[in-house]
Write an enzyme that holds these catalytic residues in place. Structure first.
Site, PDB file in Angstrom:
ATOM      1  N   ARG A  50       0.843  -1.195   0.000  1.00 28.48           N
ATOM      2  CA  ARG A  50       0.000   0.000   0.000  1.00 28.48           C
ATOM      3  C   ARG A  50       0.878   1.246   0.000  1.00 28.48           C
ATOM      4  NH1 ARG A  50      -4.341  -1.935   4.667  1.00 28.48           N
ATOM      5  NH2 ARG A  50      -5.156  -3.745   3.531  1.00 28.48           N
ATOM      6  N   ASP A  52       2.128   5.055  -0.243  1.00 32.53           N
ATOM      7  CA  ASP A  52       1.528   6.313   0.198  1.00 32.53           C
ATOM      8  C   ASP A  52       1.420   7.306  -0.953  1.00 32.53           C
ATOM      9  OD1 ASP A  52       1.255   5.467   2.811  1.00 32.53           O
ATOM     10  OD2 ASP A  52       3.136   6.363   3.488  1.00 32.53           O
ATOM     11  N   ARG A 195      10.967   5.595   4.527  1.00 34.14           N
ATOM     12  CA  ARG A 195      11.301   7.023   4.540  1.00 34.14           C
ATOM     13  C   ARG A 195      11.919   7.440   5.873  1.00 34.14           C
ATOM     14  NH1 ARG A 195       5.690   9.454   2.903  1.00 34.14           N
ATOM     15  NH2 ARG A 195       6.760  11.433   3.350  1.00 34.14           N
TER      16      ARG A 195
END
Length: 242
Positions: A50, A52, A195
């Site tokens: 999934r 972002d 990240r």
């Protein structure tokens, strides 16, 4: 029931991520709409990861089931004719009925791209980081993430599962021309984890923190103790292995 596996590439710049959201344009929604035009029935498209908002994919995988018997080559060509230019179906493959793109995945790989010089051609797809870096130090710090660790300190949101354990098989850096690339492969990733890992490594290298600082971040299980989260536009889901 026929089950089909799609391998997908997309530029996530103009999407609010992969997964369906109300009042927001998503990659999943665009592909489902195109599939349903062709098979003329409702489908449930299951993605392996999934991503972002703003995150890209070179090797996203998804599957859907349908009563319709599909010719994979012709179906792929037809889908690409309907989909917008920033989404591409690289392949369509018939798989066994129980195949599940998310739960059957053994590992996922991501790359994060950084440029150290401003460029009108890279700003949507890389992170501008105009600082000198010590590649050897970045590589050394990245090895602290190998193996099984509790990544709670690197999660934007805690998972609904009972733990934050992830096993990292590979992590490292490469420099080619003006592009600095971080790569990572793991059995699973938490929300925002890649990240946060990249931002933490860059923070440690820039401030000359000792390697033990990474251990302290892990042990803290506190997102505030880790480094910043780098921007979404430099992140790519590159491969899913089964």
């Amino acid at each position: 029931m026929n089950n089909y596996k799609l391998t997908i590439q997309y530029d996530g710049s103009d999407y609010h991520g992969w997964q369906f959201q109300q009042n927001a344009k998503t990659v999943q929604e665009e592909i489902v709409r195109a599939i349903e035009v062709l098979v003329k029935e409702r489908v449930n498209l299951i993605g392996a990861g999934r991503t972002d908002a703003g995150v890209h994919a070179l090797g996203q995988v998804a599957n859907f089931r349908t009563e319709v018997e599909i010719d994979p080559y012709r179906f792929s060509h037809s889908l690409n004719g309907i989909l917008p230019k920033d989404i591409s179906i690289r392949s369509v493959e018939k798989v066994h009925e129980e195949f599940h793109s998310r739960f059957d995945a053994k590992s996922r790989s991501y790359r994060y791209l950084i440029t150290r010089m401003k460029s009108p051609f890279f700003y949507k797809h890389t992170y501008l980081y105009p600082h000198d870096v010590n590649i050897a130090q970045l590589e050394t710090l990245s090895k602290k993430f190998l193996g099984e660790h509790d990544f709670e300190a690197f999660a934007k949101e805690l998972p609904q599962t009972e733990h934050c354990l992830c096993t990292v098989m590979d992590a490292g850096w490469e420099l080619q021309d003006e592009i600095l690339t971080f790569r990572i492969q793991a059995n699973r990733f938490l929300h925002g984890m890649v990240r946060a890992v990249v931002g933490t490594i860059l923070t440690a290298e820039k401030n000359n923190y000792p390697e033990s600082w990474i251990d302290e971040v892990f042990q803290s299980k506190d997102r505030v103790r880790a480094g910043y989260s780098v921007p979404a536009q430099g992140l790519y889901l590159t491969e899913i292995k089964y």
